[in-house]
Enzyme design. Sequence first.
Site, PDB file in Angstrom:
ATOM      1  N   GLU A  22     -17.521  -3.695  24.538  1.00 60.73           N
ATOM      2  CA  GLU A  22     -16.725  -4.914  24.671  1.00 60.73           C
ATOM      3  C   GLU A  22     -15.484  -4.874  23.784  1.00 60.73           C
ATOM      4  OE1 GLU A  22     -19.946  -4.841  23.833  1.00 60.73           O
ATOM      5  OE2 GLU A  22     -20.962  -5.560  25.640  1.00 60.73           O
ATOM      6  N   HIS A  71     -28.200 -14.845  24.665  1.00 62.50           N
ATOM      7  CA  HIS A  71     -27.221 -14.643  25.728  1.00 62.50           C
ATOM      8  C   HIS A  71     -26.535 -15.940  26.158  1.00 62.50           C
ATOM      9  CE1 HIS A  71     -28.890 -10.686  25.762  1.00 62.50           C
ATOM     10  NE2 HIS A  71     -28.225 -10.303  26.824  1.00 62.50           N
ATOM     11  N   HIS A 114       0.836  -1.201   0.000  1.00 58.05           N
ATOM     12  CA  HIS A 114       0.000   0.000   0.000  1.00 58.05           C
ATOM     13  C   HIS A 114       0.870   1.251   0.000  1.00 58.05           C
ATOM     14  CE1 HIS A 114      -2.372  -3.319   1.665  1.00 58.05           C
ATOM     15  NE2 HIS A 114      -3.452  -2.673   1.283  1.00 58.05           N
ATOM     16  N   LEU A 156      -8.742  -2.726  11.021  1.00 59.16           N
ATOM     17  CA  LEU A 156      -8.906  -1.281  11.178  1.00 59.16           C
ATOM     18  C   LEU A 156      -9.596  -0.891  12.475  1.00 59.16           C
ATOM     19  CD1 LEU A 156      -9.602  -0.315   7.464  1.00 59.16           C
ATOM     20  CD2 LEU A 156      -7.471  -0.120   8.764  1.00 59.16           C
ATOM     21  N   GLY A 159      -3.565  -3.475  11.498  1.00 56.31           N
ATOM     22  CA  GLY A 159      -4.061  -3.940  10.217  1.00 56.31           C
ATOM     23  C   GLY A 159      -5.584  -4.031  10.256  1.00 56.31           C
ATOM     24  N   HIS A 184      -4.044   3.225  -3.537  1.00 58.91           N
ATOM     25  CA  HIS A 184      -4.201   2.739  -2.160  1.00 58.91           C
ATOM     26  C   HIS A 184      -3.462   1.435  -1.901  1.00 58.91           C
ATOM     27  CE1 HIS A 184      -6.071   1.455   1.619  1.00 58.91           C
ATOM     28  NE2 HIS A 184      -6.208   0.279   1.040  1.00 58.91           N
TER      29      HIS A 184
END
Lengths: 659, 659
Positions: free
Chosen positions: B407, B469, B30, B121, B119, B261
């Site tokens: 979380e 759950h 990139h 994102l 990496g 990119h």
Amino acid sequence: MPQSPRQLAAMADAIRVLAMDAVQVANSGHPGMPMGMADVATVLYSRFLKFDPAAPRWPDRDRFVLSAGHGSMLLYALLHLTGYAAPTIEDIRNFRQLHSPCAGHPENTELEGVECTTGPLGQGFAMAVGMALAERHLNARFGDALVDHRTWVIAGDGCLMEGINHEAAGLAGHLGLGRLIVLWDDNRITIDGATSLSTSEDIAARYRAYGWHVETCDGHDAQDIARAIAAARDDDRPSLIACRTVIGKGAPNKQGSHAVHGSALGAAEVAAARAELGWSAPPFEIPADILADWRALGAPGAAAHLAWQDRLADHPQRAAFAVAMAGHLPALAGAVRDFRAGLGENPGKVATRKASEMVLEVLTAAIPEMLGGSADLTGSNNTRTKATGPLSPPAYDGRYVHYGIREFGMAAAMNGMALHGGVVPYGGTFLVFSDYCRNAIRMAAIQQARVIHVMTHDSIGLGEDGPTHQPIEHLASLRAMPGLLVFRPADIIETAECWALALGETNRPSVLALSRQNLPTLRHDDEMKSARGAYRLRAAAAPRRVVLIATGSEVEIALAVAAALDAGGIGAEVVSMPCAELFCEQEAAWRADLLPTDVLKVSIEAGATFGWERFTGSDGLNFGIDRFGASAPAEQLYDYFGLTAAAIVPQIKARLGIS
Amino acid sequence: MPQSPRQLAAMADAIRVLAMDAVQVANSGHPGMPMGMADVATVLYSRFLKFDPAAPRWPDRDRFVLSAGHGSMLLYALLHLTGYAAPTIEDIRNFRQLHSPCAGHPENTELEGVECTTGPLGQGFAMAVGMALAERHLNARFGDALVDHRTWVIAGDGCLMEGINHEAAGLAGHLGLGRLIVLWDDNRITIDGATSLSTSEDIAARYRAYGWHVETCDGHDAQDIARAIAAARDDDRPSLIACRTVIGKGAPNKQGSHAVHGSALGAAEVAAARAELGWSAPPFEIPADILADWRALGAPGAAAHLAWQDRLADHPQRAAFAVAMAGHLPALAGAVRDFRAGLGENPGKVATRKASEMVLEVLTAAIPEMLGGSADLTGSNNTRTKATGPLSPPAYDGRYVHYGIREFGMAAAMNGMALHGGVVPYGGTFLVFSDYCRNAIRMAAIQQARVIHVMTHDSIGLGEDGPTHQPIEHLASLRAMPGLLVFRPADIIETAECWALALGETNRPSVLALSRQNLPTLRHDDEMKSARGAYRLRAAAAPRRVVLIATGSEVEIALAVAAALDAGGIGAEVVSMPCAELFCEQEAAWRADLLPTDVLKVSIEAGATFGWERFTGSDGLNFGIDRFGASAPAEQLYDYFGLTAAAIVPQIKARLGIS
């Protein structure tokens, strides 16, 4: 407003009492949210929501999503009070008990009035974005006469704290989904205590930054609630309404605190709430006048439903609309045949992600319900076709969504689209990023929704991007999930078959795991062999001693291994297993014929070996990768990780005691 | 600024040329981001970043996180140019090749100057929040003389679109982490094309809503970049700097488009860029004057490092600081002994989540490095102890983080905290929500970071909350992940052992799967039996024919099954397996002794049976749950899903041919 403020208050109290009583009897559940949002819900149902209790599946109904699913009693109360056939008062009495449709969290498979299963926070919201998107798309296709409804959400602080709300709200703002209205239960309480323990953000400002319209209201003042909802309805942006509420409103000693969030009030506080509300009726009995007020609310929706039926009867697109909503895809079989016919004898080497694109070209041209997209990997996932132009306002008739870098938001939106009906969503990302959207895949399976995940770059075969981008445990971890089909086709023929199977599964989600690297065509027959999940691709020449089981890009390797073994007089069959789940559903005799007990069984898959003993036994051989990958060209990685015929053949011979 | 604008431009061009040449040689990578952000990075390194290339592990260095990890060549160029021992120019020449430390995405295990692996994102950003939090906490503990550094991030549009950035930024804003500065590569391009394809939000406004300070600058004007960074540095809120850049800046025909990119520019465009930049040096040769300018940048940091060493030498907390940074937890063994001693002979029935809290009370009192928290399930996860007061500004010395309903953000922040060093993070949520943070758990494993996930409510035993759950596939899917230890203790003794083992694993993350429901104490000895992952809990009375393997709450059931079988003359052993991964690491003979081949092996676990054939063979019996759960009281669910001795015993007898 047809109901007086006094009537509305009594109606809301009916919700409160049902909720607290049901939770009290179950000694389990969440009374705080239903009691806090009772007034808002009452105004919504009495004045704004388009619904017909006699026809919960009416396609042009408004969708109501309880994103804060722990407040399930709010929804059960609303459905019962407004006169849906279920839940009955007996069902509510059995709240959270085995076999009651009134489960701890609302389940779409249990009650027709439950548009989607909620509980994992933020996902109801994100599914609602998908529903609102499906609505605009179908409106563009079929017009206002057939499709013209809104999507309503009740969301809590948790929904708005979860990352997925950022993705969903950003997408909704970008797509201008003005018929989406989110009622935020702004009670400033979470499980741990005050929201100020963990957050300091200005949520309204954040939503404005997404291009949303934001309203605020007193969540216990019917007039003010109605004003805010009307303003939201009349704005052409998606709307967030901050409803300032008191959690557990009506429970005089516990309201406003986290004590009322997630457990029964206790007999004393239930009695105190009854006194506070002036509610003398015994548990699970609704005074007739209040029930009558609730039951009257369905009348406008029933009339609207009749008028809609009349419009449908005369509509030129009536047949196409019925096909779309039924979701049976009558053109599927023909399209797959056409694809196969057009393929010729030797399609050459082609990556299965590219093969998928070739299949999609034919499928999307034949099946207008297919609505594609990618989480910003369009050129890598090969998900865009000529038939699927971009869906971008005002062109809602587009059939390709640039979801952006929002894997979780995409997956949940696709769940909402599938549940809305009329569209069949598929979307792409890299297989490794199934991690980012994993719970939405699970929610598709729980909800029995046909959502197709195109997950490319499905192994170390992606090469140089390295360990963070190379799936290892992902195939195993997805196969462990109930209700999900994981397809990993080996060539272009299997890719077409897997697409046909995935689309044909109206009640199950699928993952298509596809290669980045080119793969040869391994089969040239027309039989739909992937349908049983696995099949004998190559018979043994010499007397059979080994059965090799492989998937996807490793089937080619298995064939090379078998050829080498056979050449040495060791009979080796190759079983291609594009879908382990479908294979496990076959009768035992058929499975035993394919994977007999009297041979050495060997699995080859460029991923975790975990789970492969199911097919090879613990005395078989499992070739795979039980560590993280590495950054290098793909071919070198296969060599490095020992996934070559040259590396595998000697190990099989050694196990057989052949030098 | 010591360097002139001309010098800075040439230094930035050195990054550009290294990046485009390395990608060109690899024909993979990139170039767009490194070329676009070269000017910003040059200003950051030349004027603001505190670093000593000779001491990459210096505890008080600034942390620099390349959240947009695909731009790895930017980081490799910076480390090489500023004079870190690695990567060498040869390493860079081998960018993305097997065994080069210059992997496709930066890996903390490959290069000391890489603070974390990035990496996927958004996660670098979220890890940086954890680093900034660790810094403030250690500053509160050890003071400015020892801990006084900043955390810098380069993030792309993708990082800011992923949901996790919402969680991370919300947390950072709430905690007032003013030493966190995020440089946003505002190039308006994603992989699919212009950002306007998928997003319309006002990112600056959104960050202000989180309580951040926001600056904007021309990302190619050194003066303006320096102004913005200085303003951010001087503000006491976390800062986002929108650096308006041109992606691929310097490649005259491709810059500003998504073509630049993620793939090599091609020889022609590389040549054109050389001409554009006036760069005549051959690939991988940096003109001496430019290299000298780069190498000079480390001097202030080296001096600061020396001064810091002097302060440390005289510091009263010198020893404690060394202990904290080394992370060896010398008090661990004693604390575990104390806990065991204080427990007495019969602790009674206690849920393992409660047992965990009891252990944590002792551990957190003895080990000041432990820093706990929960994603808004404190009372359910039992993660808060007396020793861990709330961490809330200005009280950064608190040891308990109310992470909020975040979380993924929590898990990634914990990765950053562990990588920062000086703290040992643990955090709680429900096991089912491991799905929400799954990729961060994976990233902990990839990065070999000691992060402990306290995951309670680990089966249908959670009861009424129902299928959304109730974990089913989660244990299997986590066990399939390389480099992660999954502990599922059966009682309070094993819970203490598993905590000790998890804390003792300095290079591996752990998940502790803990029950909601009460469990009896099954063992009364002092031997650390969990260390080998599994052990014989109960010997057979009658001649051995069956070995039952169970984990967690199902060990109690296995004991009842064994008792019933033994009573009928069928010898049955019970193996408790609190950690399958540790068991698999034992020598083969030991494993074979525990799980011999000449008996019927039976697994019992209230989750997916997927993977259990590894231990039972495919001719064993696997009792588990291969569908989604249901909403009901826990005991009824165990009965409903056939996980009782009464249901299991007859099936074992039937398999043995005993009526």
